[in-house]
Design a protein around this motif. Sequence first.
Motif, PDB file in Angstrom:
ATOM      1  N   VAL A 230      28.350  -1.455  11.111  1.00 41.25           N
ATOM      2  CA  VAL A 230      27.134  -1.665  11.886  1.00 41.25           C
ATOM      3  C   VAL A 230      27.358  -1.073  13.277  1.00 41.25           C
ATOM      4  CG1 VAL A 230      27.807  -3.993  12.641  1.00 41.25           C
ATOM      5  CG2 VAL A 230      25.399  -3.326  12.660  1.00 41.25           C
ATOM      6  N   HIS A 231      26.385  -0.343  13.762  1.00 39.86           N
ATOM      7  CA  HIS A 231      26.424   0.198  15.128  1.00 39.86           C
ATOM      8  C   HIS A 231      25.505  -0.664  15.981  1.00 39.86           C
ATOM      9  CE1 HIS A 231      28.514   4.124  14.510  1.00 39.86           C
ATOM     10  NE2 HIS A 231      28.182   3.828  13.268  1.00 39.86           N
ATOM     11  N   ILE A 232      26.033  -1.117  17.106  1.00 34.59           N
ATOM     12  CA  ILE A 232      25.253  -1.926  18.039  1.00 34.59           C
ATOM     13  C   ILE A 232      25.225  -1.196  19.370  1.00 34.59           C
ATOM     14  CG2 ILE A 232      25.130  -4.114  19.297  1.00 34.59           C
ATOM     15  CD1 ILE A 232      26.531  -5.409  16.881  1.00 34.59           C
ATOM     16  N   GLU A 233      24.031  -1.029  19.902  1.00 33.14           N
ATOM     17  CA  GLU A 233      23.853  -0.313  21.166  1.00 33.14           C
ATOM     18  C   GLU A 233      22.976  -1.122  22.109  1.00 33.14           C
ATOM     19  OE1 GLU A 233      22.068   3.416  20.137  1.00 33.14           O
ATOM     20  OE2 GLU A 233      23.785   4.063  18.957  1.00 33.14           O
ATOM     21  N   ALA A 234      23.335  -1.122  23.385  1.00 34.74           N
ATOM     22  CA  ALA A 234      22.479  -1.723  24.404  1.00 34.74           C
ATOM     23  C   ALA A 234      21.311  -0.775  24.639  1.00 34.74           C
ATOM     24  CB  ALA A 234      23.259  -1.919  25.701  1.00 34.74           C
ATOM     25  N   VAL A 235      20.128  -1.337  24.879  1.00 34.71           N
ATOM     26  CA  VAL A 235      18.961  -0.514  25.149  1.00 34.71           C
ATOM     27  C   VAL A 235      18.544  -0.665  26.602  1.00 34.71           C
ATOM     28  CG1 VAL A 235      18.124  -0.400  22.780  1.00 34.71           C
ATOM     29  CG2 VAL A 235      17.417  -2.277  24.224  1.00 34.71           C
ATOM     30  N   GLU A 236      17.972   0.397  27.127  1.00 39.85           N
ATOM     31  CA  GLU A 236      17.585   0.464  28.534  1.00 39.85           C
ATOM     32  C   GLU A 236      16.665  -0.682  28.953  1.00 39.85           C
ATOM     33  OE1 GLU A 236      15.510   3.906  30.859  1.00 39.85           O
ATOM     34  OE2 GLU A 236      17.182   4.743  29.694  1.00 39.85           O
TER      35      GLU A 236
ATOM     36  N   ALA B  66      20.755  -2.830  16.443  1.00 37.43           N
ATOM     37  CA  ALA B  66      21.834  -2.689  15.470  1.00 37.43           C
ATOM     38  C   ALA B  66      21.295  -1.946  14.266  1.00 37.43           C
ATOM     39  CB  ALA B  66      22.348  -4.066  15.048  1.00 37.43           C
ATOM     40  N   PHE B  67      22.127  -1.057  13.708  1.00 39.37           N
ATOM     41  CA  PHE B  67      21.730  -0.339  12.495  1.00 39.37           C
ATOM     42  C   PHE B  67      22.955  -0.039  11.651  1.00 39.37           C
ATOM     43  CE2 PHE B  67      22.546   2.828  15.715  1.00 39.37           C
ATOM     44  CZ  PHE B  67      23.225   3.838  15.056  1.00 39.37           C
ATOM     45  N   PHE B  68      22.703   0.145  10.359  1.00 43.24           N
ATOM     46  CA  PHE B  68      23.747   0.423   9.382  1.00 43.24           C
ATOM     47  C   PHE B  68      23.599   1.872   8.926  1.00 43.24           C
ATOM     48  CE2 PHE B  68      23.029  -4.068   9.399  1.00 43.24           C
ATOM     49  CZ  PHE B  68      24.294  -4.623   9.251  1.00 43.24           C
ATOM     50  N   PRO B  69      24.494   2.767   9.342  1.00 44.64           N
ATOM     51  CA  PRO B  69      24.355   4.187   8.989  1.00 44.64           C
ATOM     52  C   PRO B  69      24.289   4.456   7.482  1.00 44.64           C
ATOM     53  CG  PRO B  69      26.034   3.911  10.673  1.00 44.64           C
ATOM     54  CD  PRO B  69      25.649   2.533  10.206  1.00 44.64           C
ATOM     55  N   ALA B  70      24.967   3.649   6.680  1.00 41.22           N
ATOM     56  CA  ALA B  70      24.979   3.868   5.235  1.00 41.22           C
ATOM     57  C   ALA B  70      23.716   3.367   4.559  1.00 41.22           C
ATOM     58  CB  ALA B  70      26.203   3.182   4.616  1.00 41.22           C
ATOM     59  N   LEU B  71      22.870   2.636   5.306  1.00 42.82           N
ATOM     60  CA  LEU B  71      21.661   2.059   4.726  1.00 42.82           C
ATOM     61  C   LEU B  71      20.445   2.420   5.581  1.00 42.82           C
ATOM     62  CD1 LEU B  71      23.190  -1.459   3.984  1.00 42.82           C
ATOM     63  CD2 LEU B  71      22.763   0.373   2.317  1.00 42.82           C
ATOM     64  N   PRO B  72      19.931   3.623   5.424  1.00 42.91           N
ATOM     65  CA  PRO B  72      18.784   4.044   6.233  1.00 42.91           C
ATOM     66  C   PRO B  72      17.632   3.046   6.131  1.00 42.91           C
ATOM     67  CG  PRO B  72      19.637   5.883   4.965  1.00 42.91           C
ATOM     68  CD  PRO B  72      20.337   4.638   4.470  1.00 42.91           C
ATOM     69  N   GLY B  73      17.103   2.669   7.262  1.00 38.38           N
ATOM     70  CA  GLY B  73      16.008   1.710   7.311  1.00 38.38           C
ATOM     71  C   GLY B  73      16.466   0.292   7.560  1.00 38.38           C
TER      72      GLY B  73
ATOM     73  N   THR C 159      20.458 -10.823  22.985  1.00 36.25           N
ATOM     74  CA  THR C 159      21.865 -10.948  23.380  1.00 36.25           C
ATOM     75  C   THR C 159      22.748 -10.346  22.293  1.00 36.25           C
ATOM     76  OG1 THR C 159      22.188 -13.081  22.297  1.00 36.25           O
ATOM     77  CG2 THR C 159      21.366 -13.119  24.589  1.00 36.25           C
ATOM     78  N   LEU C 160      24.003 -10.124  22.624  1.00 31.62           N
ATOM     79  CA  LEU C 160      24.941  -9.595  21.644  1.00 31.62           C
ATOM     80  C   LEU C 160      25.090 -10.575  20.476  1.00 31.62           C
ATOM     81  CD1 LEU C 160      26.734  -7.219  20.997  1.00 31.62           C
ATOM     82  CD2 LEU C 160      28.557  -8.294  22.321  1.00 31.62           C
ATOM     83  N   GLU C 161      25.188 -11.857  20.780  1.00 32.69           N
ATOM     84  CA  GLU C 161      25.313 -12.863  19.725  1.00 32.69           C
ATOM     85  C   GLU C 161      24.086 -12.868  18.814  1.00 32.69           C
ATOM     86  OE1 GLU C 161      25.756 -13.518  23.016  1.00 32.69           O
ATOM     87  OE2 GLU C 161      27.938 -13.666  23.017  1.00 32.69           O
ATOM     88  N   GLU C 162      22.911 -12.735  19.415  1.00 34.34           N
ATOM     89  CA  GLU C 162      21.679 -12.721  18.633  1.00 34.34           C
ATOM     90  C   GLU C 162      21.597 -11.491  17.745  1.00 34.34           C
ATOM     91  OE1 GLU C 162      16.915 -13.422  19.205  1.00 34.34           O
ATOM     92  OE2 GLU C 162      17.968 -12.381  20.809  1.00 34.34           O
ATOM     93  N   VAL C 163      21.942 -10.324  18.274  1.00 34.08           N
ATOM     94  CA  VAL C 163      21.834  -9.108  17.466  1.00 34.08           C
ATOM     95  C   VAL C 163      22.850  -9.116  16.322  1.00 34.08           C
ATOM     96  CG1 VAL C 163      23.360  -7.479  18.698  1.00 34.08           C
ATOM     97  CG2 VAL C 163      21.297  -6.641  17.585  1.00 34.08           C
ATOM     98  N   ILE C 164      24.001  -9.723  16.526  1.00 35.86           N
ATOM     99  CA  ILE C 164      24.981  -9.833  15.439  1.00 35.86           C
ATOM    100  C   ILE C 164      24.426 -10.719  14.329  1.00 35.86           C
ATOM    101  CG2 ILE C 164      27.245 -10.769  14.815  1.00 35.86           C
ATOM    102  CD1 ILE C 164      28.209  -9.746  17.608  1.00 35.86           C
TER     103      ILE C 164
ATOM    104  N   LYS D 281      23.361  -9.513  10.430  1.00 33.08           N
ATOM    105  CA  LYS D 281      23.804 -10.143   9.182  1.00 33.08           C
ATOM    106  C   LYS D 281      22.609 -10.474   8.304  1.00 33.08           C
ATOM    107  CE  LYS D 281      28.016 -12.115  11.124  1.00 33.08           C
ATOM    108  NZ  LYS D 281      28.710 -13.362  11.523  1.00 33.08           N
ATOM    109  N   ASP D 282      21.576 -11.028   8.899  1.00 32.35           N
ATOM    110  CA  ASP D 282      20.360 -11.356   8.145  1.00 32.35           C
ATOM    111  C   ASP D 282      19.687 -10.099   7.601  1.00 32.35           C
ATOM    112  OD1 ASP D 282      20.654 -14.065   8.554  1.00 32.35           O
ATOM    113  OD2 ASP D 282      19.218 -14.159  10.206  1.00 32.35           O
ATOM    114  N   ALA D 283      19.622  -9.059   8.418  1.00 29.87           N
ATOM    115  CA  ALA D 283      18.987  -7.803   7.985  1.00 29.87           C
ATOM    116  C   ALA D 283      19.749  -7.196   6.810  1.00 29.87           C
ATOM    117  CB  ALA D 283      18.918  -6.813   9.145  1.00 29.87           C
ATOM    118  N   LEU D 284      21.064  -7.203   6.884  1.00 29.99           N
ATOM    119  CA  LEU D 284      21.883  -6.642   5.809  1.00 29.99           C
ATOM    120  C   LEU D 284      21.672  -7.420   4.517  1.00 29.99           C
ATOM    121  CD1 LEU D 284      24.039  -4.687   4.775  1.00 29.99           C
ATOM    122  CD2 LEU D 284      25.763  -6.305   5.623  1.00 29.99           C
ATOM    123  N   THR D 285      21.721  -8.738   4.604  1.00 30.43           N
ATOM    124  CA  THR D 285      21.529  -9.573   3.418  1.00 30.43           C
ATOM    125  C   THR D 285      20.159  -9.314   2.789  1.00 30.43           C
ATOM    126  OG1 THR D 285      22.989 -11.282   4.294  1.00 30.43           O
ATOM    127  CG2 THR D 285      21.437 -11.943   2.577  1.00 30.43           C
ATOM    128  N   GLY D 286      19.124  -9.322   3.601  1.00 25.83           N
ATOM    129  CA  GLY D 286      17.777  -9.085   3.090  1.00 25.83           C
ATOM    130  C   GLY D 286      17.611  -7.698   2.497  1.00 25.83           C
TER     131      GLY D 286
END
Length: 66
Positions: A9-15, A21-28, A35-40, A44-49
């Motif tokens: 998972v790639h996590i980036e701060a936004v301006e 957060a996005f998963f390069p192996a799973l487009p979309g 917060t960092l804790e919230e995006v993590i 996890k929820d996005a990946l599971t779904g």
Amino acid sequence: MRNEVTYTVHIEAVEEGGYVAFFPALPGCHTQGETLEEVIAMAKDALTGFLECLHAHGRSEERRVG
């Protein structure tokens, strides 16, 4: 026997504030959080779904390259 797969998972701060957060192996498969804790947690929820949806439609993980 249980198969275990690891996804990067790639996590980036936004301006504007917060993180994406996005998963390069799973487009979309992506999400965001304030917060960092919230995006993590959201990642996890996005990946599971995302994987449950693929499974429900009879598709396996797809990897698109270039």
